[in-house]
Scaffold this motif. Sequence first.
Motif: not given
Ligand SMILES: C[S@@+](CC[C@H](N)C(=O)[O-])C[C@H]1O[C@@H](n2cnc3c(N)ncnc32)[C@H](O)[C@@H]1O
Length: 187
Positions: A6-7, A15, A20, A43, A46, A50, A70, A73, A95, A112, A114, A117
């Motif tokens: 997970v980022c 991000l 970006r 969802m 981050g 968006f 997180q 975030m 979450c 986006f 995500m 992860e």
């Molecule tokens: C790579 S970041 C992308 C953030 C944002 N969507 C963007 O494009 O800038 C992925 C995000 O997804 C969240 N994430 C990962 N798994 C998740 C889950 N099961 N439920 C909620 N958030 C989750 C992480 O904490 C992180 O902030």
Amino acid sequence: MSTPYVCPATYSGSLDNFLRRLMHKPAKILSPFIKEGMTVLDMGCGTGFFTAELARLVGEKGKVIAADLQQEMLDKMILKVSSLGLEKRVEAHKCQSESTGIDKKTDFILTFWMIHEVPDQQKFLEEMKSFLNPGGRFMIAEPKIHVTRKSFNELIKRVEDAGFQIISTPEIAFSRSLLLEVKTAGD
Ligand SMILES: C[S@@+](CC[C@H](N)C(=O)[O-])C[C@H]1O[C@@H](n2cnc3c(N)ncnc32)[C@H](O)[C@@H]1O
């Protein structure tokens, strides 16, 4: 099942930065799909890259649920939307790893960069389906750097098994993407 990476919030600078913003234009990506008054779920929001544009597009009568695992975030996301005066349109939701804990229906869902992860993608996709109002849409964008064509094809199979149909594959830089709707009896 292995737990995906997970980022971390400590990498949140990657991000939202100059590169970006050159690579991804939130208004261009989202404006064809978001109308005033909609309820939208961002969802895995981050830092809110968006979320801010979604909040602008849904207008004063709309709502954005910005959800993330997180708290750090979410804190950054809240700072960002507050600096733009959009905080009243945004509801932050923390979450849990096993379940989102969201209990609202929405008109549009964005995930986006995500889903790769998420440990149990099938369960996650079925949960996303239950959050959509009739006619609602779901956009998935996954990073090419982390998600191979083969892994993305496996995701497509899961998406179809969850009861979605693919409406289009929007062109998004450095991404593999899908625009989905829930399959209905006539489809
Ligand atoms: C790579 S970041 C992308 C953030 C944002 N969507 C963007 O494009 O800038 C992925 C995000 O997804 C969240 N994430 C990962 N798994 C998740 C889950 N099961 N439920 C909620 N958030 C989750 C992480 O904490 C992180 O902030």
